[in-house]
Design an enzyme around this catalytic site. Structure first.
Site, PDB file in Angstrom:
ATOM      1  N   HIS A  66      13.281  23.380  25.470  1.00  0.00           N
ATOM      2  CA  HIS A  66      14.378  23.321  24.504  1.00  0.00           C
ATOM      3  C   HIS A  66      15.683  22.731  25.026  1.00  0.00           C
ATOM      4  O   HIS A  66      16.488  22.243  24.239  1.00  0.00           O
ATOM      5  CB  HIS A  66      14.617  24.691  23.854  1.00  0.00           C
ATOM      6  CG  HIS A  66      15.390  25.663  24.673  1.00  0.00           C
ATOM      7  ND1 HIS A  66      14.799  26.479  25.604  1.00  0.00           N
ATOM      8  CD2 HIS A  66      16.713  25.939  24.707  1.00  0.00           C
ATOM      9  CE1 HIS A  66      15.724  27.241  26.166  1.00  0.00           C
ATOM     10  NE2 HIS A  66      16.903  26.933  25.646  1.00  0.00           N
TER      11      HIS A  66
ATOM     12  N   GLU B 290      18.762  17.823  25.925  1.00  0.00           N
ATOM     13  CA  GLU B 290      20.197  18.086  25.934  1.00  0.00           C
ATOM     14  C   GLU B 290      20.794  17.995  27.345  1.00  0.00           C
ATOM     15  O   GLU B 290      21.913  17.514  27.508  1.00  0.00           O
ATOM     16  CB  GLU B 290      20.411  19.500  25.374  1.00  0.00           C
ATOM     17  CG  GLU B 290      21.743  19.768  24.768  1.00  0.00           C
ATOM     18  CD  GLU B 290      21.746  21.108  24.054  1.00  0.00           C
ATOM     19  OE1 GLU B 290      22.532  21.976  24.472  1.00  0.00           O
ATOM     20  OE2 GLU B 290      20.970  21.297  23.097  1.00  0.00           O
ATOM     21  N   ASP B 291      20.061  18.461  28.350  1.00  0.00           N
ATOM     22  CA  ASP B 291      20.643  18.639  29.679  1.00  0.00           C
ATOM     23  C   ASP B 291      20.019  17.816  30.799  1.00  0.00           C
ATOM     24  O   ASP B 291      20.415  17.959  31.955  1.00  0.00           O
ATOM     25  CB  ASP B 291      20.571  20.117  30.076  1.00  0.00           C
ATOM     26  CG  ASP B 291      21.415  21.010  29.173  1.00  0.00           C
ATOM     27  OD1 ASP B 291      22.355  20.494  28.540  1.00  0.00           O
ATOM     28  OD2 ASP B 291      21.121  22.214  29.089  1.00  0.00           O
TER      29      ASP B 291
ATOM     30  N   ASP C 149      16.503  32.111  22.423  1.00  0.00           N
ATOM     31  CA  ASP C 149      17.537  31.479  23.243  1.00  0.00           C
ATOM     32  C   ASP C 149      18.836  32.287  23.172  1.00  0.00           C
ATOM     33  O   ASP C 149      19.467  32.570  24.198  1.00  0.00           O
ATOM     34  CB  ASP C 149      17.751  30.047  22.758  1.00  0.00           C
ATOM     35  CG  ASP C 149      18.770  29.275  23.569  1.00  0.00           C
ATOM     36  OD1 ASP C 149      18.770  29.381  24.808  1.00  0.00           O
ATOM     37  OD2 ASP C 149      19.563  28.531  22.960  1.00  0.00           O
TER      38      ASP C 149
END
Length: 181
Positions: free
Chosen positions: A64, A68-69, A125
């Site tokens: 997840h 994004e990272d 999350d």
């Protein structure tokens, strides 16, 4: 190979992929815990507390934060783990080109319209992050910033309600302790 063995092999492949992608990252807490603990912890909440066995959801939990990272692309996720996993990951991925306040606002707005699978990942999350925050705040976070994070998280969770009773009850206990219900 049995279907159970294939599922296990695919799950370990996913854990390994996430570990490789996050290998140089650390959480922002004083302990500097390896970042990979977070996606593994989210998947653990889904299996252990929420009793989720949908492998696509577990893959998405492990992945997840990769787009994004890290340098991961949605196409890479689809090629390795399929269209369903890609779709869930896309739903829970913030657009890092937007300012933080806008990303947070969009999480609140999009929560109710997310797929059931994305809602599961998002609930786990939030639960992991809030538990982590209760134990140890990121370096430089004031008590006010921590409280604001809890209040914002409650707004996101409110849009996810009706998805999983076990996770929602755990989140409500945390919100009650922080006086955000």
């Amino acid at each position: 190979m049995t279907s159970a063995a294939i599922v296990i092999e695919d799950l370990i492949k996913c854990v390994n992929f996430a570990a490789e992608k996050h290998k140089n990252q650390r959480r922002k807490n004083p302990e500097k815990i390896p970042y990979i603990n977070h996606p593994i912890g989210v998947a653990f909440i889904l299996t252990n507390e929420a009793k989720i066995t949908d492998v696509s959801v577990l893959h998405a939990a492990l992945l997840h934060d990769t787009v994004e990272d890290t340098d991961t692309s949605f196409e890479e996720i689809e090629n390795l783990f399929g269209k369903t996993v890609r779709g869930i990951v896309e739903e829970v991925t913030d657009d890092k080109t937007l300012p933080s306040a806008e990303r947070k606002r969009l999480q609140i707005v999009h929560a109710p319209d997310s797929s059931f699978e994305a809602k599961l990942v998002k609930l786990a999350d939030k639960l992991y992050n809030l538990r982590d925050l209760e134990k140890s705040a990121p370096e430089g976070w004031s008590e006010q910033r921590i409280q604001e994070y809890f209040e914002w998280s409650r707004k996101v969770v409110d849009g996810l309600r009706g998805t999983n009773v076990a996770m929602e009850q755990s989140l409500d206990e945390i919100f009650k302790k922080r006086n955000v219900i």
